[in-house]
Design an enzyme around this catalytic site. Structure first.
Site, PDB file in Angstrom:
ATOM      1  N   SER A  97     -18.563 -23.327  54.584  1.00  0.00           N
ATOM      2  CA  SER A  97     -17.162 -22.956  54.690  1.00  0.00           C
ATOM      3  C   SER A  97     -16.775 -21.965  53.601  1.00  0.00           C
ATOM      4  O   SER A  97     -17.333 -20.883  53.508  1.00  0.00           O
ATOM      5  CB  SER A  97     -16.295 -24.215  54.676  1.00  0.00           C
ATOM      6  OG  SER A  97     -14.961 -23.907  54.983  1.00  0.00           O
ATOM      7  N   ASP A 125     -12.030 -17.356  56.124  1.00  0.00           N
ATOM      8  CA  ASP A 125     -13.131 -17.733  55.240  1.00  0.00           C
ATOM      9  C   ASP A 125     -14.469 -17.456  55.933  1.00  0.00           C
ATOM     10  O   ASP A 125     -14.492 -17.024  57.093  1.00  0.00           O
ATOM     11  CB  ASP A 125     -12.981 -19.183  54.782  1.00  0.00           C
ATOM     12  CG  ASP A 125     -13.162 -20.191  55.906  1.00  0.00           C
ATOM     13  OD1 ASP A 125     -13.068 -19.800  57.075  1.00  0.00           O
ATOM     14  OD2 ASP A 125     -13.384 -21.374  55.616  1.00  0.00           O
ATOM     15  N   ASP A 158     -16.817 -19.033  57.508  1.00  0.00           N
ATOM     16  CA  ASP A 158     -17.118 -19.554  58.847  1.00  0.00           C
ATOM     17  C   ASP A 158     -15.901 -19.488  59.761  1.00  0.00           C
ATOM     18  O   ASP A 158     -15.923 -20.048  60.861  1.00  0.00           O
ATOM     19  CB  ASP A 158     -17.683 -20.969  58.784  1.00  0.00           C
ATOM     20  CG  ASP A 158     -16.696 -21.991  58.263  1.00  0.00           C
ATOM     21  OD1 ASP A 158     -15.859 -21.642  57.412  1.00  0.00           O
ATOM     22  OD2 ASP A 158     -16.745 -23.158  58.705  1.00  0.00           O
ATOM     23  N   ASP A 204     -12.915 -20.780  59.948  1.00  0.00           N
ATOM     24  CA  ASP A 204     -12.107 -21.905  60.399  1.00  0.00           C
ATOM     25  C   ASP A 204     -10.817 -22.038  59.583  1.00  0.00           C
ATOM     26  O   ASP A 204      -9.920 -22.792  59.958  1.00  0.00           O
ATOM     27  CB  ASP A 204     -12.899 -23.217  60.406  1.00  0.00           C
ATOM     28  CG  ASP A 204     -13.365 -23.654  59.022  1.00  0.00           C
ATOM     29  OD1 ASP A 204     -13.229 -22.883  58.058  1.00  0.00           O
ATOM     30  OD2 ASP A 204     -13.884 -24.784  58.917  1.00  0.00           O
TER      31      ASP A 204
END
Length: 582
Positions: free
Chosen positions: A149, A307, A309, A311
């Site tokens: 993340s 960010d 990834d 999400d």
């Protein structure tokens, strides 16, 4: 001497067995700090709220191909217990732009394949929410995403999803943990890559899933005619912070009609080094430095950052004075909740049984907004997986219509096509809201937030995290939680405490009526002190990082009053535990 330590046998095994590659053995041999070696081997990375996450490196307490193999074997053993149909349905695997993400994804795929479990492996980088969607779309038994993340470059992680597209629920999580514990031998040999591909045990996927995912996002929007007609009038700056969000966010905004947007060129390409930021986290104002520079040059109305990834979404917006206003994760969540509920009501699409779901660490302002629309608010533990579980519960039990879910750490989801937070969809919704308010109501997003404060009260929210790494840090975090439990304050900085929720004990104490009841939430090491009239203080150790987090939500009649109260509350809380934090 070191040889007398209990972790010595494991270290020796890693150093001497040919199963471990030469680079790993050399890395361990070059470490002279005994505390460093102890930290690498005194424990094994464990599942938290988001799976496994850790610093890259050799050792059982680091993330590497051998830990990936062992975790994946635990997942494989769990799937095998569900029978042949589960194995045939298989697992879909995605990965982000971090170091070794692609390698770890392939390792996981080949371990599953050697266990005769079908694998769908994405052909390139994909966002976390698309992995959640893909589990549902491909109807797999599980999904795996290799990502850390928004953590610094030294980290990577392994997130597991179950058949509903949500993060792993408790039962299969316990199975995986049990299977890992039962398997003492680390020597897990994956399938041959070429053979697995030729035999169809590993199948590459990409464009078809992309198209279906983006179609669902477009379907979730509320003013598509407006964006197609006036999309050129909103000037947007976007940055994926060297992660996976660049292509999908650009694609969605283009399809919506937003052509006046610019990507931050220095941050557009995926790069595991994240060279332009200290941390690729849209919660951090420093990550917006380049985006704001470009925004000021182009007079952008809206600045968006996802960010690595994709999400989580962070945002700034231009106010009437020509200044860029930063929104917290709570403020973005409240603006989106208000926009969604208001537009649904205007279009006669607001159901009588509408529900928004938020975490216990998210602002109380959202509950006030939802109540004004006759919409129920459900609070869950920290972690978007609990929002996903609540969506599933509504679907299975037939109560409520899920409209929106969010958490203060910049995670949002509208609709049920996925079961995890989605910064691609949130970017689209926030851009649509900004255009609506600019074109139809002649207002900025900061104007809308000010109106919500005027209507429901000024709520200020802040999170403070303390990093306490290693074994000693874990012990100090436990001591902080023990002290707060013992203190049981009836007031904090002059604010009366109405409820004390101890989620580890599953107990809520009503200070006014001096009675207790169950929290009706899963047990977790967290404490929340809720103030009379709104607001709270909450303490919670992270489930995936060596940190303890403090959450503050303060309500005031004015911004100045709320600021002053927040400062007093923070000072009193930190004075209580100061000796344990330094």
């Amino acid at each position: 001497m070191y040889s007398e330590q209990k972790y010595d046998s494991t270290l020796k095994f890693w150093m001497e067995n040919d199963y471990f590659d030469e680079l790993s053995r050399r890395e361990l041999a070059e470490i002279t700090d005994l505390k460093e070696l102890e930290d690498r081997f005194y424990t094994t990375l464990e599942f938290g709220t988001g799976g496994i996450r850790g610093v890259l490196g050799a050792g059982t307490n680091r993330l590497n191909r051998y830990v990936i193999r062992k975790v994946t074997q635990g997942l494989a053993d769990t799937i095998l217990e569900h029978g042949p149909e589960a194995c045939q349905r298989g697992v879909v695997i995605a990965y982000d732009s971090r170091y070794f993400s692609e390698d770890f994804a392939l390792e996981a795929a080949l371990v599953l394949a050697v266990n005769q479990i079908k694998v769908y492996l994405f052909e390139g980088l994909r966002p976390t929410p698309e992995l959640s969607f893909a589990v549902r779309y491909l109807q797999t038994i599980a999904g795996v995403n290799i990502t850390a993340s928004h953590n610094p470059k030294e980290y990577n992680g392994y997130k597991v999803y179950w058949e509903d597209g949500g993060q792993l629920p408790p039962a299969p999580a316990k199975q995986i943990i049990t299977k890992m514990a039962e398997r003492e031998d680390w020597r897990i040999v994956p399938a041959d890559r070429i053979k697995a591909l030729e035999e169809g045990m590993v199948q590459m996927v990409g464009d078809q899933v992309d198209a279906a995912y983006q179609a669902e996002i477009l379907h979730s929007l509320l003013n598509t005619e407006l964006t197609q007609t006036y999309g050129t009038k909103l000037n947007i700056v976007c940055t994926p912070l060297h992660g996976t969000g660049g292509i999908p966010v650009q694609s969605i905004l283009n399809k919506m009609g937003f052509t006046a947007f610019r990507m931050v060129a220095e941050q557009e390409q995926p790069d595991p080094e994240f060279p332009t930021v200290k941390s690729p986290n849209p919660e951090d104002p420093e990550s917006f430095e380049l985006a704001l520079t470009l925004a000021k040059k182009t007079q952008a109305d809206l600045v968006l950052a996802t960010d690595p990834d994709a999400d989580r979404l962070g945002a700034y917006a231009l106010d009437r004075n020509g200044q860029y206003c930063r929104f917290t994760g709570n403020q973005i969540g409240v603006i989106l909740a208000y926009y969604i509920l208001d537009q649904r009501r205007r279009n006669h699409r607001l159901p009588d049984n509408g529900v928004i779901v938020k975490t216990i660490a998210s602002t109380d302002l959202a509950e006030a907004v939802a109540a004004d629309f006759g919409v129920k608010t459900v609070n869950v533990l920290v972690g978007f997986k609990y929002i996903g579980e609540k969506i599933k519960e509504m679907d299975v039990q037939g109560w409520g219509t899920f409209l929106f879910g969010f958490e203060e750490s910049h995670g949002y989801l509208a609709g049920t096509y996925a079961r995890d937070k989605d910064a691609v969809q949130a970017s689209a919704l926030l851009a649509e809201a900004a255009l609506y308010y600019k074109q139809i109501e002649n207002k900025t997003l900061p104007d809308i937030l000010a109106e919500l404060f005027a209507r429901y009260g000024t709520f200020l929210d802040e999170q403070v995290a303390f990093a306490l790494s290693g074994k000693e840090g874990r012990e100090r975090i436990a001591a902080v939680m023990d002290r707060l439990r013992m203190a049981k304050p009836l007031s904090v900085a002059g604010l009366s405490v109405r409820f004390i929720d101890d989620y580890q004990q599953n107990v809520r104490w009503d200070a006014l009526e001096n009675k207790t009841e169950e929290t009706n939430l899963p047990r977790e090491n967290a404490l929340r002190f809720s103030f009379e009239g709104g607001g709270y203080v909450m303490a919670r150790p992270s489930g995936t990082e060596p940190k303890i987090r403090f959450y503050f939500c303060i309500k005031g009649s004015t911004r100045a009053e709320a600021d002053a109260t927040l400062a007093r509350v923070k000072a009193e809380v930190f004075t209580l535990i100061n000796d344990l934090m330094v």
